[in-house]
Scaffold this motif. Structure first.
Motif, short mmCIF file in Angstrom:
data_model
loop_
_atom_site.label_atom_id
_atom_site.label_comp_id
_atom_site.label_asym_id
_atom_site.label_seq_id
_atom_site.Cartn_x
_atom_site.Cartn_y
_atom_site.Cartn_z
N THR A 296 -2.66 5.20 14.10
CA THR A 296 -2.71 3.75 14.31
C THR A 296 -2.48 2.99 13.01
O THR A 296 -1.81 1.96 12.99
N TYR A 297 -3.03 3.50 11.92
CA TYR A 297 -2.81 2.89 10.61
C TYR A 297 -1.33 2.92 10.26
O TYR A 297 -0.75 1.92 9.83
N LEU A 298 -0.69 4.06 10.45
CA LEU A 298 0.73 4.21 10.11
C LEU A 298 1.61 3.27 10.91
O LEU A 298 2.56 2.69 10.39
N ARG A 299 1.30 3.14 12.18
CA ARG A 299 2.15 2.33 13.07
C ARG A 299 1.94 0.83 12.88
O ARG A 299 2.87 0.05 13.07
N GLY A 300 0.71 0.43 12.51
CA GLY A 300 0.39 -0.99 12.55
C GLY A 300 0.18 -1.68 11.22
O GLY A 300 -0.05 -2.89 11.18
N ARG A 301 0.26 -0.96 10.12
CA ARG A 301 -0.04 -1.55 8.81
C ARG A 301 1.24 -2.08 8.17
O ARG A 301 2.03 -1.33 7.60
N GLN A 302 1.43 -3.38 8.24
CA GLN A 302 2.69 -3.98 7.77
C GLN A 302 2.88 -3.85 6.26
O GLN A 302 4.02 -3.82 5.77
N VAL A 303 1.79 -3.79 5.49
CA VAL A 303 1.91 -3.72 4.03
C VAL A 303 2.08 -2.29 3.52
O VAL A 303 2.24 -2.07 2.32
N LEU A 304 2.08 -1.32 4.43
CA LEU A 304 2.31 0.08 4.03
C LEU A 304 3.79 0.26 3.71
O LEU A 304 4.63 0.24 4.60
N VAL A 305 4.10 0.43 2.43
CA VAL A 305 5.51 0.49 2.02
C VAL A 305 6.04 1.91 1.85
O VAL A 305 7.25 2.15 1.92
N ARG A 306 5.14 2.88 1.63
CA ARG A 306 5.60 4.25 1.44
C ARG A 306 4.45 5.22 1.66
O ARG A 306 3.29 4.91 1.42
N ASN A 307 4.79 6.40 2.12
CA ASN A 307 3.81 7.47 2.27
C ASN A 307 4.24 8.64 1.38
O ASN A 307 5.44 8.92 1.27
N LEU A 308 3.29 9.29 0.78
CA LEU A 308 3.56 10.49 0.00
C LEU A 308 2.97 11.67 0.78
O LEU A 308 1.77 11.71 1.04
N VAL A 309 3.83 12.59 1.17
CA VAL A 309 3.38 13.78 1.90
C VAL A 309 3.26 14.93 0.90
O VAL A 309 4.26 15.39 0.35
N LEU A 310 2.04 15.37 0.66
CA LEU A 310 1.78 16.41 -0.33
C LEU A 310 1.88 17.79 0.31
O LEU A 310 1.31 18.04 1.38
N VAL A 311 2.62 18.68 -0.36
CA VAL A 311 2.85 20.04 0.15
C VAL A 311 2.57 21.03 -0.97
O VAL A 311 3.06 20.87 -2.10
N ASP A 312 1.78 22.04 -0.69
CA ASP A 312 1.43 23.06 -1.67
C ASP A 312 2.68 23.89 -2.02
O ASP A 312 3.30 24.49 -1.14
N GLU B 17 0.83 -1.21 0.00
CA GLU B 17 0.00 0.00 0.00
C GLU B 17 0.87 1.26 0.00
O GLU B 17 1.90 1.31 0.66
N ILE B 18 0.43 2.24 -0.78
CA ILE B 18 1.06 3.56 -0.83
C ILE B 18 0.03 4.56 -0.31
O ILE B 18 -1.06 4.68 -0.88
N ALA B 19 0.34 5.27 0.76
CA ALA B 19 -0.62 6.20 1.36
C ALA B 19 -0.31 7.64 0.98
O ALA B 19 0.86 8.02 0.81
N PHE B 20 -1.36 8.44 0.85
CA PHE B 20 -1.25 9.85 0.50
C PHE B 20 -1.70 10.70 1.68
O PHE B 20 -2.82 10.53 2.17
N ALA B 21 -0.83 11.60 2.13
CA ALA B 21 -1.16 12.49 3.24
C ALA B 21 -0.96 13.93 2.79
O ALA B 21 -0.11 14.21 1.94
N GLY B 22 -1.73 14.83 3.38
CA GLY B 22 -1.56 16.23 3.02
C GLY B 22 -2.58 17.11 3.71
O GLY B 22 -3.62 16.63 4.16
N ARG B 23 -2.26 18.39 3.80
CA ARG B 23 -3.20 19.33 4.37
C ARG B 23 -4.47 19.38 3.53
O ARG B 23 -4.43 19.16 2.32
N SER B 24 -5.58 19.67 4.17
CA SER B 24 -6.83 19.83 3.43
C SER B 24 -6.64 20.91 2.38
O SER B 24 -6.00 21.93 2.62
N ASN B 25 -7.15 20.64 1.19
CA ASN B 25 -7.08 21.58 0.08
C ASN B 25 -5.69 21.68 -0.55
O ASN B 25 -5.40 22.64 -1.27
N VAL B 26 -4.83 20.67 -0.30
CA VAL B 26 -3.49 20.68 -0.90
C VAL B 26 -3.52 20.17 -2.35
O VAL B 26 -2.56 20.29 -3.08
N GLY B 27 -4.68 19.57 -2.72
CA GLY B 27 -4.80 19.02 -4.08
C GLY B 27 -4.60 17.52 -4.13
O GLY B 27 -4.18 16.98 -5.15
#
Length: 231
Positions: free
Chosen positions: A132-148, A57-67
Motif C-alpha cells: 500500500t505504501y509503494l502504490r500510494g506514496r506520491q513522494v516516493l521517488v526511488r526504491n533500492l532493492v538490496l541483494v546479497d 523519499e527513498i525506500a530501502f527493501a531487502g530480504r531479512s539479514n541482507v545487511g
C-alpha cells in the motif's frame, strides 16, 4: 588518421571527462550532506502514522539479514542510526529518517522480507503495509532493492521487483556484502543480476556494488540517492 576523423574520439573523450567531473562534484556534495543532519523521525506500523508527504523519499527493501541496517548506517556515516540485528525480521514497521537541515529528503527502511519463522498473519500484515505504501506514496521517488552478493537474486527478491514494476516505482538494485565474495564470483553475480534487471520495466540497468564494512560503492550510492531526489 586525419584530424577530422579524430574529432568524434576527441568529442567523446571530452564528454566522458565532463561526466566524470559532474559525478565527482555530486559525490562531494552527497558526502557533505550525509555528514550533516540525519535524524530518525518515526516508525509507522500502519499507513495512518506516515509523516506528511512534504519531501522526496527513498525506500530501502531487502530480504531479512541482507545487511539493510548496516548499509543505512554506512550511507549516513553513523554507527547505529539503523539498528543492525542478528534476528531477521526485526524491522516490522516503516522507519523514516530525515536528511538535511532543513529536511531535504527522507530515507525509509521497509520491513525485511523472506523470513521463514514469522507467523503467516504477521507476514501478510507486513506485505499489505509495504504494498500500500509503494502504490500510494506520491513522494516516493526511488526504491533500492538490496541483494546479497553471495546469493544473487532469490525468488523473494523477484517478487519484490514484480511488486515494484506493478506499482510503477523505479528501483535500483544494490548488491551488499561484496567484500565477502571472490572478485570472479562477484563479477558473475553482477552479470546475472544485470541480465535479469533488463527484463523488469521499473529496474535501472546499472547495478550498485557495495560493502558497508569496507565502504565500497558508498560514495557512488550517496550520489545516486541525491540525483534521484533532485535536491
Amino acid at each position: 588518421m586525419t584530424d577530422h576523423e579524430n574529432q568524434p574520439d576527441q568529442q567523446q573523450a571530452e564528454r566522458d571527462k565532463a561526466e566524470q567531473a559532474e559525478q565527482a562534484a555530486l559525490e562531494r556534495r552527497a558526502n557533505k550532506l550525509f555528514s550533516g543532519r540525519v535524524d530518525f523521525l518515526l516508525s509507522a506500523p500502519q499507513l495512518k502514522f506516515l509523516p506528511e508527504p512534504t519531501v522526496p523519499e527513498i525506500a530501502f527493501a531487502g530480504r531479512s539479514n541482507v545487511g539493510k541496517s548496516s548499509l543505512l548506517n554506512a550511507l549516513t556515516g553513523r554507527k547505529a542510526i539503523a539498528r543492525a540485528s542478528v534476528t531477521p525480521g526485526r524491522t516490522q514497521e516503516l522507519n523514516f529518517f530525515e536528511v538535511g537541515a532543513p529536511t531535504l529528503f527522507r530515507l525509509v527502511d521497509m520491513p525485511g522480507y523472506g523470513f521463514a519463522k514469522a507467523p503467516v498473519k504477521v507476514v501478510e500484515k507486513w506485505k499489505s503495509l509495504v504494498k500500500t505504501y509503494l502504490r500510494g506514496r506520491q513522494v516516493l521517488v526511488r526504491n533500492l532493492v538490496l541483494v546479497d552478493s553471495r546469493h544473487g537474486l532469490k525468488d523473494v527478491d523477484r517478487d519484490m521487483m514484480k511488486m515494484l514494476d506493478e506499482a510503477a516505482v523505479g528501483y535500483r538494485i544494490v548488491l551488499t556484502k561484496a567484500d565477502k565474495i571472490k572478485a570472479s564470483e562477484l563479477a558473475k553475480t553482477v552479470a546475472a543480476v544485470e541480465a535479469e534487471a533488463k527484463k523488469h520495466v521499473a529496474a535501472y540497468p546499472e547495478i550498485h556494488v557495495t560493502s558497508a564494512e569496507k565502504g565500497m560503492g558508498i560514495p557512488e550510492l550517496r550520489a545516486a540517492v541525491l540525483r534521484d531526489t533532485g535536491v
